[in-house]
Design an enzyme around this catalytic site. Structure first.
Site, PDB file in Angstrom:
ATOM      1  N   ASP A  54      11.106  20.881 -34.487  1.00  0.00           N
ATOM      2  CA  ASP A  54      10.443  19.627 -34.926  1.00  0.00           C
ATOM      3  C   ASP A  54       9.385  19.073 -33.968  1.00  0.00           C
ATOM      4  OD1 ASP A  54      12.353  20.006 -36.857  1.00  0.00           O
ATOM      5  OD2 ASP A  54      13.424  18.132 -36.529  1.00  0.00           O
ATOM      6  N   GLU A 102      11.035  18.842 -39.641  1.00  0.00           N
ATOM      7  CA  GLU A 102      11.851  17.957 -40.475  1.00  0.00           C
ATOM      8  C   GLU A 102      10.933  17.304 -41.508  1.00  0.00           C
ATOM      9  OE1 GLU A 102      14.150  14.929 -38.448  1.00  0.00           O
ATOM     10  OE2 GLU A 102      14.766  14.025 -40.343  1.00  0.00           O
ATOM     11  N   LYS A 159      13.075  21.770 -42.938  1.00  0.00           N
ATOM     12  CA  LYS A 159      14.470  21.342 -43.051  1.00  0.00           C
ATOM     13  C   LYS A 159      14.547  19.878 -43.486  1.00  0.00           C
ATOM     14  CE  LYS A 159      15.194  20.423 -38.067  1.00  0.00           C
ATOM     15  NZ  LYS A 159      15.403  18.999 -38.190  1.00  0.00           N
ATOM     16  N   LYS A 162      18.917  17.040 -40.181  1.00  0.00           N
ATOM     17  CA  LYS A 162      18.770  17.098 -38.730  1.00  0.00           C
ATOM     18  C   LYS A 162      19.051  18.507 -38.215  1.00  0.00           C
ATOM     19  CE  LYS A 162      17.973  12.703 -38.877  1.00  0.00           C
ATOM     20  NZ  LYS A 162      16.576  12.332 -39.141  1.00  0.00           N
ATOM     21  N   VAL A 187      12.525  18.524 -30.153  1.00  0.00           N
ATOM     22  CA  VAL A 187      12.885  17.100 -30.131  1.00  0.00           C
ATOM     23  C   VAL A 187      13.652  16.745 -31.410  1.00  0.00           C
ATOM     24  CG1 VAL A 187      10.873  16.520 -28.729  1.00  0.00           C
ATOM     25  CG2 VAL A 187      10.667  16.418 -31.217  1.00  0.00           C
ATOM     26  N   THR A 188      14.446  15.685 -31.329  1.00  0.00           N
ATOM     27  CA  THR A 188      14.833  15.015 -30.123  1.00  0.00           C
ATOM     28  C   THR A 188      16.162  15.610 -29.650  1.00  0.00           C
ATOM     29  OG1 THR A 188      16.015  13.254 -31.328  1.00  0.00           O
ATOM     30  CG2 THR A 188      13.722  12.826 -30.782  1.00  0.00           C
ATOM     31  N   CYS A 192      18.045  16.219 -33.586  1.00  0.00           N
ATOM     32  CA  CYS A 192      17.900  17.513 -34.252  1.00  0.00           C
ATOM     33  C   CYS A 192      18.230  18.700 -33.347  1.00  0.00           C
ATOM     34  CB  CYS A 192      16.500  17.622 -34.851  1.00  0.00           C
ATOM     35  SG  CYS A 192      16.299  16.465 -36.230  1.00  0.00           S
ATOM     36  N   GLN A 232      33.064  21.164 -20.628  1.00  0.00           N
ATOM     37  CA  GLN A 232      34.241  22.001 -20.959  1.00  0.00           C
ATOM     38  C   GLN A 232      33.884  23.482 -20.995  1.00  0.00           C
ATOM     39  OE1 GLN A 232      36.990  20.100 -23.968  1.00  0.00           O
ATOM     40  NE2 GLN A 232      35.125  18.920 -24.366  1.00  0.00           N
TER      41      GLN A 232
HETATM   42  C1  C5J Z   1      14.563  14.790 -34.909  1.00  0.00           C
HETATM   43  C2  C5J Z   1      14.855  12.508 -35.624  1.00  0.00           C
HETATM   44  N1  C5J Z   1      13.749  15.826 -35.071  1.00  0.00           N
HETATM   45  N2  C5J Z   1      15.090  12.063 -34.402  1.00  0.00           N
HETATM   46  N3  C5J Z   1      14.483  13.798 -35.844  1.00  0.00           N
HETATM   47  O1  C5J Z   1      15.305  14.704 -33.957  1.00  0.00           O
HETATM   48  O2  C5J Z   1      14.938  11.759 -36.568  1.00  0.00           O
END
Ligand code: C5J
Length: 255
Positions: A54, A102, A159, A162, A187-188, A192, A232
């Site tokens: 993204d 996205e 997509k 997320k 990101v972020t 995602c 972990q």
């Molecule tokens: C992504 C969002 N790509 N933060 N989208 O993380 O809405």
């Protein structure tokens, strides 16, 4: 068994023959050790893909949707240069590169009403925004930023959620190429990237997330999201630095 190793610590990457169990198809593969947390990542270039999540104009550019919501896009833009370096090195190594975006169909038929309503923002997904309709396929803001533009032959996954696996052909593309490792940028970090890494983990992939090639509008979320991955014993995967991956890829090119 790999020894614990700190990402960023300079050392000559070691090469080894991977156990057949780490390879989805074909025989044993050569792996290169990449410094990472919680311990070194044994990269098998032939069965690895670079997955860039993204890196879209609406999230990263001043004047985009993210900025319009009051976010500091500089926090995300810091990931552009290291990701561009990893992209170039991955292409040079012949690694499969996959990009995601996205977004939604122009008729919004794949946009759940709950996602549209969430946040109660004055302008939201599907509305006219600073770079065209927000997170709608075909609009300028939905595009990948020019610095990381896909080239011919690199799959681009659109997509609606997320996670990059949900409602997409990503799983099929990776299976058809016998990929079992993902180098993850984008990101972020906590949204995602994290969702995709969790999806990938449940599907049996080993993920190496590059800390400097990911970013969040919230620096503490970035830090904690990366910690969640390596906690972990690496419950969701590994976290490393781009410099260590670049060193490992350079050593593999040297033969
Ligand atoms: C992504 C969002 N790509 N933060 N989208 O993380 O809405």
């Amino acid at each position: 068994m790999c020894k614990p190793s700190a990402p960023g610590a300079a050392h000559a990457p070691r090469r080894r023959t991977a156990p057949a169990s780490t390879v989805r198809s074909g025989g044993p593969a050569m792996t290169i050790e990449v410094a990472a947390a919680p311990y070194a990542f044994d990269l098998d270039v032939a069965h690895a893909a670079l997955l860039i999540i993204d890196m879209q104009r609406d999230f990263l550019e001043p004047g985009g949707f993210g900025a319009a919501l009051g976010n500091d896009v500089a926090l995300l833009r810091a990931a552009i240069a290291p990701t561009a370096a990893v992209l170039a090195a991955s292409r040079a190594a012949g690694m499969l590169v996959i990009h995601t975006r996205e977004g939604h169909r122009p008729d919004l038929s794949d946009l759940p009403p709950a996602k549209r309503r969430r946040g109660r923002f004055p302008v939201t997904i599907g509305d006219e925004g600073p770079m065209g309709r927000i997170l709608v396929q075909g609009e300028p803001g939905h595009d990948i930023i020019p610095d990381l533009a896909p080239v011919a032959g690199e799959p681009v996954i659109d997509k609606p959620g997320k996670g990059a696996f949900w409602a997409t052909s990503l799983g099929a593309i990776l299976a058809n190429r016998a990929i079992n490792q993902l180098i993850v940028c984008g990101v972020t970090t906590e949204v995602c990237v994290n969702t995709t890494v969790r999806e990938a983990n449940d599907r049996g992939f080993d993920c190496l997330v590059l800390s400097d090639c990911t970013g969040s509008y919230f620096p503490d979320f970035h830090t904690q999201a990366l910690r969640m991955i390596t906690a972990q014993g690496g419950i969701f995967g590994w976290v490393g630095a781009s410099a260590d991956l670049l060193r490992a890829l350079a050593s593999s090119r040297e033969g």
